[in-house]
Design a protein around this motif. Structure first.
Motif, short mmCIF file in Angstrom:
data_model
loop_
_atom_site.label_atom_id
_atom_site.label_comp_id
_atom_site.label_asym_id
_atom_site.label_seq_id
_atom_site.Cartn_x
_atom_site.Cartn_y
_atom_site.Cartn_z
N ALA A 115 -4.95 29.45 1.09
CA ALA A 115 -3.70 29.12 0.41
C ALA A 115 -3.43 30.10 -0.73
O ALA A 115 -2.30 30.57 -0.92
CB ALA A 115 -3.76 27.69 -0.12
N GLU A 116 -4.47 30.43 -1.48
CA GLU A 116 -4.32 31.33 -2.62
C GLU A 116 -3.94 32.74 -2.17
O GLU A 116 -3.19 33.44 -2.86
CB GLU A 116 -5.62 31.37 -3.42
CG GLU A 116 -5.52 32.10 -4.74
CD GLU A 116 -6.84 32.12 -5.50
OE1 GLU A 116 -6.94 32.89 -6.47
OE2 GLU A 116 -7.76 31.37 -5.12
N ILE A 117 -4.43 33.16 -1.02
CA ILE A 117 -4.11 34.50 -0.53
C ILE A 117 -2.71 34.55 0.08
O ILE A 117 -2.15 35.62 0.28
CB ILE A 117 -5.16 34.95 0.51
CG1 ILE A 117 -5.17 36.48 0.65
CG2 ILE A 117 -4.93 34.33 1.86
CD1 ILE A 117 -6.26 37.01 1.57
N GLY A 118 -2.13 33.37 0.34
CA GLY A 118 -0.79 33.32 0.88
C GLY A 118 -0.71 33.18 2.38
O GLY A 118 0.35 33.38 2.98
N TYR A 119 -1.84 32.81 3.01
CA TYR A 119 -1.82 32.64 4.46
C TYR A 119 -1.18 31.30 4.83
O TYR A 119 -1.54 30.26 4.28
CB TYR A 119 -3.24 32.70 5.04
CG TYR A 119 -3.26 32.64 6.55
CD1 TYR A 119 -2.93 33.77 7.30
CD2 TYR A 119 -3.54 31.46 7.23
CE1 TYR A 119 -2.91 33.72 8.69
CE2 TYR A 119 -3.53 31.42 8.61
CZ TYR A 119 -3.21 32.55 9.32
OH TYR A 119 -3.19 32.50 10.70
N ARG A 120 -0.22 31.34 5.73
CA ARG A 120 0.49 30.14 6.16
C ARG A 120 -0.09 29.64 7.48
O ARG A 120 0.05 30.29 8.52
CB ARG A 120 1.98 30.44 6.32
CG ARG A 120 2.64 30.96 5.05
CD ARG A 120 4.12 31.26 5.25
NE ARG A 120 4.35 32.22 6.34
CZ ARG A 120 4.24 33.53 6.22
NH1 ARG A 120 3.89 34.07 5.05
NH2 ARG A 120 4.48 34.32 7.25
N ILE A 121 -0.75 28.50 7.42
CA ILE A 121 -1.38 27.95 8.63
C ILE A 121 -0.39 27.08 9.37
O ILE A 121 0.19 26.16 8.80
CB ILE A 121 -2.63 27.13 8.26
CG1 ILE A 121 -3.72 28.05 7.69
CG2 ILE A 121 -3.17 26.40 9.49
CD1 ILE A 121 -4.98 27.34 7.32
N GLY A 122 -0.19 27.39 10.64
CA GLY A 122 0.62 26.53 11.50
C GLY A 122 -0.22 25.38 12.01
O GLY A 122 -0.18 24.26 11.51
N SER A 123 -1.07 25.67 13.00
CA SER A 123 -1.98 24.68 13.57
C SER A 123 -3.41 25.10 13.28
O SER A 123 -3.85 26.17 13.71
CB SER A 123 -1.76 24.58 15.08
OG SER A 123 -2.83 23.87 15.68
N LEU A 124 -4.14 24.27 12.55
CA LEU A 124 -5.53 24.56 12.25
C LEU A 124 -6.35 24.60 13.53
O LEU A 124 -7.25 25.44 13.69
CB LEU A 124 -6.09 23.52 11.28
CG LEU A 124 -7.53 23.73 10.81
CD1 LEU A 124 -7.70 25.08 10.12
CD2 LEU A 124 -7.96 22.60 9.87
N ASP A 125 -6.05 23.70 14.46
CA ASP A 125 -6.78 23.69 15.72
C ASP A 125 -6.55 24.97 16.52
O ASP A 125 -7.48 25.52 17.12
CB ASP A 125 -6.35 22.48 16.57
CG ASP A 125 -6.90 21.17 16.03
OD1 ASP A 125 -7.98 21.19 15.40
OD2 ASP A 125 -6.24 20.13 16.21
N ARG A 126 -5.31 25.47 16.52
CA ARG A 126 -5.01 26.70 17.24
C ARG A 126 -5.72 27.88 16.60
O ARG A 126 -6.26 28.75 17.30
CB ARG A 126 -3.50 26.94 17.26
CG ARG A 126 -3.07 28.28 17.85
CD ARG A 126 -3.58 28.48 19.25
NE ARG A 126 -3.20 29.78 19.79
CZ ARG A 126 -3.83 30.39 20.78
NH1 ARG A 126 -4.90 29.83 21.34
NH2 ARG A 126 -3.40 31.57 21.21
N LEU A 127 -5.74 27.92 15.26
CA LEU A 127 -6.42 29.00 14.57
C LEU A 127 -7.92 28.97 14.87
O LEU A 127 -8.55 30.00 15.11
CB LEU A 127 -6.18 28.90 13.07
CG LEU A 127 -6.79 30.00 12.19
CD1 LEU A 127 -6.32 31.39 12.63
CD2 LEU A 127 -6.45 29.76 10.72
N ALA A 128 -8.50 27.77 14.87
CA ALA A 128 -9.92 27.63 15.19
C ALA A 128 -10.20 28.08 16.62
O ALA A 128 -11.24 28.69 16.90
CB ALA A 128 -10.36 26.18 15.00
N GLN A 129 -9.27 27.80 17.52
CA GLN A 129 -9.44 28.24 18.91
C GLN A 129 -9.44 29.76 19.01
O GLN A 129 -10.25 30.36 19.72
CB GLN A 129 -8.33 27.66 19.78
CG GLN A 129 -8.44 28.04 21.25
CD GLN A 129 -7.28 27.50 22.08
OE1 GLN A 129 -6.45 26.72 21.60
NE2 GLN A 129 -7.22 27.91 23.34
N LEU A 130 -8.51 30.40 18.27
CA LEU A 130 -8.47 31.87 18.27
C LEU A 130 -9.79 32.44 17.77
O LEU A 130 -10.30 33.43 18.32
CB LEU A 130 -7.33 32.36 17.37
CG LEU A 130 -5.92 32.29 17.93
CD1 LEU A 130 -4.91 32.70 16.84
CD2 LEU A 130 -5.77 33.20 19.15
N CYS A 131 -10.34 31.85 16.72
CA CYS A 131 -11.62 32.32 16.19
C CYS A 131 -12.73 32.16 17.23
O CYS A 131 -13.56 33.06 17.41
CB CYS A 131 -11.99 31.55 14.93
SG CYS A 131 -10.91 31.84 13.51
#
Length: 364
Positions: free
Chosen positions: A322-338
C-alpha cells in the motif's frame, strides 16, 4: 557459468577505448537513457570511445519491447558491430536483447520467455550507473512487452557481457532514493541466489560476500553520494549478486515480478518480497538462513526480517504494498500469478497459492 572481464574502480571508464579495441569493436551503438544524456554522461562516454559510434538514449525507466525495437533500428542503420550499454538494469537488459536481435534477426516476442531461441548475440559491453540489478554480470534480461504488462525475459550465456566497466564515479549523482532501492535489489539477489537450489560453491561464496558488502555499505552510499569507497563496494556487491542469480531466484522475485505491471521500481518490490518470504525460509532452510545471518552479522536468523525492516525504514523505503502505491485487484489472483512464476523452479521450496496469499498478506 560465464563471466565478463571486469574493470572496477574510480576512473575505470578512462580505459574504454583500449578495451573496445582489444575486443575488435570498431563501431558500437552507445545505448543509454534521457536522464544520463541530460547529466552529460552520454557525451562523456562517447568522447572516450575515440572513434565512430552511434548513440541512442530513448530507453524508458522500465525496459519495453518498443525500446528494444527502436534501438535495433538505430543499430542496423548505423551498421554497428557491438552494444555499449551505459545505464542501469533497464538499459543493460535492453542492450542484451538488442544484441540478440542484431545477431539473429526477429522481434522481441520471438525470444522473450523462449531462452532456447537465443543462439548468438553481438558483443555486449556494459557501463553500469547503478549498483543493484547485477545485469552487468548475469545471463539474464527482463523486458516488458509494454509499460503496463508483466515482464518476460531471456536467460542465456550468449548475453553475458564481454566486458563490464564498473566505475563508482558514475553512480555519485544517483539520487538517494534510487541508491537505496537499487541497493536492496542487490541484497535480494545475493540472498535469493544463495538460497536457490543447486550445487555451486563459487556462486554461494560470491553471494555471501556480496550480501555482507551491501549490508555494510548501503547506508553510507545512500547518505553520501560522494563516498566513492561505499559506492565501489555497492558496485562489487551488485556484480556478485548478478553472478549468484545464475543459480536462480525464488519467492521474493516471484512477488516482485508479479507486481511489476504498474510501473513501480523493481528494487523496492524485491525488498518487500524479501520481507514476505523470511518466515517461510526460516522453516524450510534453517541452515542457509543461519549462513545469511553470519554474513549480516546478526546473531539469530529469526532476527533477519526485523533487521531488514529496520534497514528499509532508515533508508526511507516503503514497508508495504500500500505504501509503495501498488493497487491490488484480487489478492487470490495475485497469489496465483506468484505460484505460477518460473522462479519457483529454483527455490528450495515451491509455495502454493495459499502460501503466497499468506506472504502477500504480510506486506499489504
Amino acid at each position: 557459468m560465464s563471466f565478463p572481464r571486469i574493470v572496477m574502480g574510480a576512473g575505470a571508464i578512462a580505459g574504454l577505448a583500449g578495451e573496445l579495441s582489444a575486443l575488435g569493436i570498431r563501431r558500437p551503438l552507445l545505448l543509454s537513457d534521457t536522464g544520463l544524456a541530460r547529466a552529460g554522461h552520454l557525451d562523456r562516454v562517447s568522447a572516450l570511445i575515440q572513434g565512430p559510434c552511434e548513440m541512442f538514449s530513448g530507453i524508458p525507466e522500465n525496459p519495453t519491447s518498443a525500446g528494444v525495437e527502436a534501438a535495433a533500428e538505430r543499430f542496423a542503420a548505423g551498421a554497428c558491430d557491438a552494444v555499449v550499454a551505459l545505464g542501469g538494469g533497464s538499459v543493460i537488459d535492453t542492450g542484451k536483447l538488442l544484441a540478440v536481435i542484431a545477431a539473429q534477426g526477429g522481434v522481441p516476442g520471438d525470444y522473450l520467455g523462449r531462452p532456447g531461441k537465443v543462439k548468438s548475440a553481438m558483443p555486449i559491453v556494459v557501463i553500469p550507473t547503478t549498483a543493484g540489478t547485477g545485469s552487468d554480470s548475469s545471463p539474464d534480461a527482463g523486458i516488458h512487452p509494454d509499460a503496463h504488462s508483466l515482464s518476460s525475459g531471456i536467460t542465456s550465456r550468449h548475453v553475458v557481457p564481454r566486458l563490464a566497466l564498473c566505475d563508482p564515479e558514475l553512480t555519485a549523482t544517483l539520487p538517494a532514493s534510487l541508491t537505496a532501492a537499487t541497493g536492496l535489489d542487490a541484497i535480494s539477489h545475493c540472498m535469493e541466489g544463495y538460497l536457490a537450489i543447486g550445487d555451486n560453491p563459487l556462486a554461494d561464496v560470491l553471494a555471501l560476500d556480496g550480501l555482507s558488502r551491501a549490508w555494510r555499505f548501503i547506508e553510507n552510499a545512500t547518505n553520501d553520494g560522494s563516498d566513492l569507497r561505499a559506492r565501489g563496494h555497492m558496485m562489487l556487491a551488485a556484480f556478485e549478486g548478478g553472478i549468484a542469480i545464475a543459480k536462480g531466484l525464488g519467492p521474493a522475485h516471484a512477488i516482485a515480478i508479479s507486481c511489476g505491471d504498474q510501473g513501480l521500481h523493481h528494487g523496492r518490490l524485491s525488498a518487500l518480497g524479501l520481507l514476505a518470504m523470511m518466515d517461510f525460509m526460516l522453516v524450510k532452510q534453517p541452515a542457509k538462513m543461519g549462513a545469511l545471518a553470519v554474513a549480516l552479522n546478526i546473531p539469530d536468523p529469526s532476527d533477519i526480517a526485523d533487521a531488514l525492516r529496520g534497514l528499509m525504514r532508515r533508508l526511507g523505503l516503503p514497508l508495504t504494498l500500500a505504501e509503495i502505491g501498488y493497487r491490488i485487484g484480487s489478492l487470490d489472483r495475485l497469489a496465483q500469478l506468484c505460484a505460477e512464476s518460473h522462479f519457483n523452479m529454483t527455490t528450495p521450496f515451491s509455495p502454493d497459492q495459499a502460501e503466497y496469499r499468506e506472504m502477500l498478506s504480510s506486506i499489504l
